[in-house]
Design an enzyme around this catalytic site. Structure first.
Site, PDB file in Angstrom:
ATOM      1  CD  GLU A  22      57.804 -27.659  33.958  1.00 48.53           C
ATOM      2  OE1 GLU A  22      59.052 -27.661  33.892  1.00 48.53           O
ATOM      3  OE2 GLU A  22      57.134 -28.545  34.521  1.00 48.53           O
ATOM      4  CE1 TYR A  54      78.967 -30.650  12.603  1.00 48.86           C
ATOM      5  CE2 TYR A  54      80.509 -32.468  12.687  1.00 48.86           C
ATOM      6  CZ  TYR A  54      80.240 -31.141  12.424  1.00 48.86           C
ATOM      7  OH  TYR A  54      81.234 -30.306  12.010  1.00 48.86           O
ATOM      8  CD  GLU A  73      64.627 -37.878  35.479  1.00 53.95           C
ATOM      9  OE1 GLU A  73      63.891 -37.081  34.863  1.00 53.95           O
ATOM     10  OE2 GLU A  73      64.779 -37.845  36.723  1.00 53.95           O
ATOM     11  CE  LYS A  99      61.730 -27.863  32.713  1.00 58.24           C
ATOM     12  NZ  LYS A  99      60.834 -28.891  33.270  1.00 58.24           N
TER      13      LYS A  99
END
Length: 115
Positions: A22, A54, A73, A99
């Site tokens: 990854e 934004y 997290e 993900k």
């Protein structure tokens, strides 16, 4: 006038994850953000300077996506913290990071973390 803004499906290629694969090859990630703020003046005057831009939130998310994390997290916490610090007038901030195709032994559409 408390209103709600949503930015859904912001897509990034990044290198988050615990596995070396990854970290080397990366993965695609999606980020959703929702928040509320009093946008009465922005609405009445049709004035971006009185609104939560934004486009800037997108840039904040993009900058956080460039900083590698092992855990979703950590990533979702950093994004939420950075947006909150940049725009203290918002409330009800909700951030979710997806993900797609996480590296697990089996078929999983996505993993996600949200705050």
């Amino acid at each position: 006038m408390l209103g709600k803004i949503e930015l859904k499906g912001m897509k990034f290629h990044a290198f988050h994850g615990c596995l070396k694969e990854e970290q080397l090859n990366g993965n695609d990630f999606l980020v959703d953000i929702e928040f509320q703020y009093d946008f009465e003046q922005a609405a009445i005057e049709d004035d971006l300077s009185k609104a939560v831009d934004y486009g800037i939130i997108y840039k904040i998310v993009a900058a956080q996506m460039e900083i590698r994390s092992d855990l979703l997290e950590n990533l979702v916490w950093r994004i939420r913290t950075a947006v909150s610090e940049a725009f203290p007038q918002i409330s009800g901030l909700h951030v979710k990071v997806f993900k797609p195709n996480p590296p697990v032994e089996g078929s999983v559409s996505y993993s996600s973390a949200e705050l």
